[in-house]
Design an enzyme around this catalytic site. Structure first.
Site, mmCIF file in Angstrom:
data_model
loop_
_atom_site.group_PDB
_atom_site.id
_atom_site.type_symbol
_atom_site.label_atom_id
_atom_site.label_comp_id
_atom_site.label_asym_id
_atom_site.label_seq_id
_atom_site.Cartn_x
_atom_site.Cartn_y
_atom_site.Cartn_z
ATOM 1 N N ASP A 183 7.823 0.623 1.426
ATOM 2 C CA ASP A 183 8.065 0.471 -0.013
ATOM 3 C C ASP A 183 8.338 1.786 -0.732
ATOM 4 O OD1 ASP A 183 5.453 1.287 0.355
ATOM 5 O OD2 ASP A 183 4.554 -0.481 -0.570
ATOM 6 N N ASP B 31 2.192 4.579 2.365
ATOM 7 C CA ASP B 31 2.657 3.488 1.516
ATOM 8 C C ASP B 31 2.848 4.046 0.104
ATOM 9 O OD1 ASP B 31 2.336 0.145 1.670
ATOM 10 O OD2 ASP B 31 2.129 1.001 -0.338
ATOM 11 N N HIS C 222 -5.356 -2.401 0.250
ATOM 12 C CA HIS C 222 -5.938 -2.679 -1.065
ATOM 13 C C HIS C 222 -7.209 -3.535 -0.978
ATOM 14 C CE1 HIS C 222 -2.589 -0.788 -2.941
ATOM 15 N NE2 HIS C 222 -1.726 -1.732 -2.620
ATOM 16 N N HIS D 269 1.969 2.834 -2.582
ATOM 17 C CA HIS D 269 0.773 2.553 -3.380
ATOM 18 C C HIS D 269 -0.447 3.214 -2.745
ATOM 19 C CE1 HIS D 269 3.506 -1.015 -3.829
ATOM 20 N NE2 HIS D 269 3.388 -0.616 -5.083
#
Length: 289
Positions: free
Chosen positions: A219, A142, A105, A144
């Site tokens: 995750d 991931d 990110h 995200h």
């Protein structure tokens, strides 16, 4: 922070670390002076210095979501260096795994979502500076989207970004990866693996990278506090096995990082993060012994 030590303990307990040939020895990277120069290949110099001096604005601290400390600074530089080392080891041995990494990110001049420096973007550009690497492909699994990676490398034709993520999850202002494979909230193990198997071999054959950087986010697990998907341990093991095996079948070196994971039970989280290392260890024995 505790999950990294617990992951290390978990893998030691499983007997995955040893120095006996033909296995490559275990390596532990520490922050290096020259790491700064490599981080500057993907990040703004003033931003790097602001982090080093604990000089973020209130808004920047809020976007990061972590309090600054000397320990955080050391871990951050060490983790980036570790991903670079993992890429070097993958290119030497064919397969390598990092006990951290996946801070996808982080943007060029901005920290977001617990990510300060984007180790995937840094390592992609670092690898491309080597004479034996012409094309790097980043597979980000991931839960995200790897928005920072996609934006930093958007103008790099030889660094391809592939993100397999939950459509309804953070970040809500999605970037544009070279390939975005979005899954819906509540996606089952069966559907997730079907999508991955439909795209991944084709992408490898189409682009034929010299190196794959694989973000094996934990995750996606059904027990994760931030995941929204329904994968279990067995599905994640299959995911990681399929990803790595497809590379090894094509003799493409692959470097694995652990990505995100947010279970409240940190010992359990370390177990799930360790799945990619267990899959890699088994495949290393199969392909290289």
């Amino acid at each position: 922070m505790q999950k990294f030590a617990l992951l290390h303990e978990r893998l030691h307990g499983l007997g995955l670390f040893h120095n006996n040939p033909p296995h490559p020895p275990s390596h532990f990277a520490d922050s290096q002076v020259d790491t700064m120069d490599y981080i500057a290949m993907a990040h703004d110099a003033a931003y790097i210095e602001a982090f080093r001096q604990d000089d973020f604005t209130v808004q920047a601290r809020r976007k990061l979501g972590l309090p600054w400390s000397p320990g955080l600074m050391q871990r951050t530089f060490t983790a980036v260096r570790g991903t670079m080392l993992t890429a070097d080891l993958a290119l030497e041995f064919g397969l390598a795994g990092h006990l951290a990494g996946g801070t996808h990110h982080a943007h060029h001049a901005e920290a977001r979502g617990f990510c300060i420096f984007n180790d995937l973007a840094v390592t992609a550009r670092y690898a491309l500076s080597r004479p034996d690497v012409e094309r790097v492909l980043i597979l980000d699994c991931d839960v995200h989207q790897g928005d920072g990676t996609a934006r930093i490398l958007s103008n790099d034709p030889n660094a391809l970004t592939v993100s397999v993520h939950c459509r309804a999850n953070y970040p809500f202002d999605k970037a544009e990866s070279d390939y975005d494979i979005e899954v819906e909230k509540g996606c089952s193990s069966k559907e997730y693996l079907r999508l991955l198997d439909a795209y991944w071999p084709l992408l490898l054959d189409r682009h034929q990278p010299d190196l794959v950087l694989y973000d094996a986010g934990a995750d996606v697990h059904r027990e994760d506090a931030l995941g929204l998907l329904e994968l279990d341990d067995a599905a994640i093991f299959k995911r990681d096995t399929h990803v790595i095996e497809a590379c090894l079948d094509r003799r493409i070196p692959i470097a694995c990082v652990i990505g995100g994971g947010y279970m409240k039970n940190l010992k359990r989280l370390a177990e799930v993060h360790g799945i990619v290392h267990q899959a890699a260890f088994r495949l290393f024995q199969q392909y290289f012994e």
